[in-house]
Design an enzyme around this catalytic site. Structure first.
Site, PDB file in Angstrom:
ATOM      1  CB  SER A 100      35.202 -17.473  -8.674  1.00  0.00           C
ATOM      2  OG  SER A 100      33.975 -16.825  -8.483  1.00  0.00           O
ATOM      3  CG  ASP A 242      31.917 -13.425  -9.652  1.00  0.00           C
ATOM      4  OD1 ASP A 242      31.281 -13.335 -10.715  1.00  0.00           O
ATOM      5  OD2 ASP A 242      32.149 -14.514  -9.101  1.00  0.00           O
ATOM      6  CG  ASP A 244      33.501 -16.662 -12.477  1.00  0.00           C
ATOM      7  OD1 ASP A 244      33.399 -15.903 -11.498  1.00  0.00           O
ATOM      8  OD2 ASP A 244      33.017 -17.806 -12.474  1.00  0.00           O
ATOM      9  CG  ASP A 246      29.760 -17.210 -11.101  1.00  0.00           C
ATOM     10  OD1 ASP A 246      30.330 -16.181 -10.673  1.00  0.00           O
ATOM     11  OD2 ASP A 246      29.981 -18.339 -10.621  1.00  0.00           O
TER      12      ASP A 246
END
Ligand code: MG
Length: 448
Positions: A100, A242, A244, A246
């Site tokens: 992340s 961000d 990833d 999400d």
């Protein structure tokens, strides 16, 4: 020398520093444990753009195939893509290789169960026990699993998201969108979606190599270049994700970050204007979403902090929408996790329908400011301090589901003791930053 600080095994999976604690052997063994736990079956595998992704992925593949799993490899995609595909393929589970918003040297495995939800605490504990005992299924040559590449994963996910908006209506608005995908998974996916919506793009940090050009957490202090881009290109809106993809942060057309809390608030306002349903948010999420829901006659349920707790609450209460104040929009019609693409699509739909600018939409929402701070106290003192707070505020509206939350008429404060450090985290919210800060300071004095 390995630094134990560089390995975190938590409810969200296993996270470490590549070349230090996150070794091929550890990745392999954890994955063998997960494959054993699943008892074979289909597994959806995705990764963000980190340069360590290929190494981690190949160790994961060995572990899963050895445990007899049938791997569907999406390769680079967002965390919410894997969550959605686990359900689409009725898979036994999924793995996402991403740390992340952590710095580039970190990587991690996040495990998903057959419901397309991150493993629960009990489930992850079972995997950890298998890992510790090295109690793995090791298949012979004729029982090995398989690996299949699937290159439609991103398209499937985006199409699912776009099923909830009016594509033609958004196209007609001809939005100019500024983007900062921090060289993460969004670099590949977000232009794909915005093209389908007929948006003109002005983008920075779109090389999917995982070399982060700035601290990758999408909070205002890391998004100055995007704010400038919105202004210089006269964009209608700016989006930041961000690595990833999400979490979603939004910049209004004037170049001002609306704040991560308001990503969710705008989406809640839009959805509740269309449909009835329950809203599930955590105890530290802004009251803006709660006020909006009340105004629109919707029930609000507050959960403990943490994505897994919010998702659990959403399933239990059959929520329409939910999420966290860190730019995390969770829309169960698409998947059970934070999904920046849902946020982008619904916000553009809101603007297209109302013909309002984003700053006008935000101006119509309740105004709150959040202040986050902490107090360092010895472990023994923390208990005493929290008891004292409960005593002082016994006549106030107090909630002890997760630490102590006290709701006042126009403000609230939430205190949680850290599990790992001798500190109490304090979040306060009020109509202005000054009032929120003053409330936090008052609570600190009461604790001492
Ligand atoms: Mg993330």
């Amino acid at each position: 020398m390995k630094n134990p600080e560089n390995l975190k095994v938590t409810v969200s999976g296993v996270r470490g520093v590549v070349g230090d604690t996150l070794t091929p052997e550890l990745i392999l063994n954890f994955t063998q444990a997960f494959g054993t736990y699943l008892k074979g079956g289909k597994v959806i595998l995705g990764r963000d753009t980190r340069p360590t992704g290929p190494m981690v992925k190949h160790a994961v593949l060995a572990g899963l195939v050895s445990a007899g799993c049938e791997v569907i490899d999406i390769d680079i995609c967002a965390t919410p893509t894997v969550l959605m595909l686990v359900k689409k393929f009725k898979a036994a589970g999924g793995i996402i290789i991403t740390a992340s918003h952590n710095p580039v040297q970190w990587n991690a495995l996040k495990f998903v169960n057959s419901s397309g939800v991150f493993l629960t605490e009990t489930q992850i504990q079972t995997v950890i026990n298998l890992y510790e005992k090295k109690d793995f299924v090791i298949s012979g040559w004729d029982k090995l699993g398989s690996v299949k590449s699937y290159d439609k994963g991103i398209e499937d996910h985006i199409n699912k998201v776009l099923a909830y908006v009016d594509i033609n209506k958004i196209k007609k608005s001809k939005f100019k969108v500024a983007l900062d995908c921090v060289n993460g998974a969004g670099s590949v996916m977000t232009p794909f979606m915005l093209n389908k919506l007929g948006c003109k793009m002005e983008a920075i940090n779109m090389t999917p190599d995982g070399i982060f050009p700035h601290t990758p957490e999408p909070v205002p202090e890391n998004l100055k270049d995007l704010c400038k881009l919105v202004k210089s290109k006269k964009a209608d809106i700016g989006f930041a994700q961000d690595p990833d993809a999400d979490r979603l942060a939004i910049i209004d057309e004037l170049g001002n970050p609306i704040g991560e809390e308001y990503t969710l608030a705008v989406v809640v306002d839009y959805l509740l204007s269309k449909k009835k349903g329950k809203v599930v948010i955590n105890l530290s999420t802004s009251r803006a979403s709660e006020d909006i829901a009340k105004k629109r006659g919707a029930e609000v349920i507050r959960t403990k902090v943490g994505e897994a707790n919010v998702v659990e609450g959403m399933i239990k209460h059959n929520a329409l929408i939910g999420g966290e104040g860190n730019g995390g929009v969770i829309f169960p019609s698409v998947n059970f996790g934070r999904d920046s693409f849902v946020g982008i699509a619904l916000v553009l739909q809101y603007m297209a329908e109302t013909k309002k600018t984003l700053s006008e939409i935000v101006a119509s929402l309740p105004k709150y400011k959040i202040v986050k701070t902490k107090l360092t106290l010895s472990k023994e003192k923390i208990e005493q301090a929290l008891t004292k707070i409960k005593e002082i505020h016994k006549n106030d509206k107090i909630n002890t589901l997760d630490g102590i939350k006290i709701d006042f008429e126009n403000s609230w404060v939430h205190l949680r003791a850290s599990n790992t450090e001798p500190i109490v985290r304090i979040v306060g919210e009020a109509p202005t930053t000054e009032e929120a800060a003053a409330l936090c300071e008052k609570i600190k004095r009461e604790m001492e």
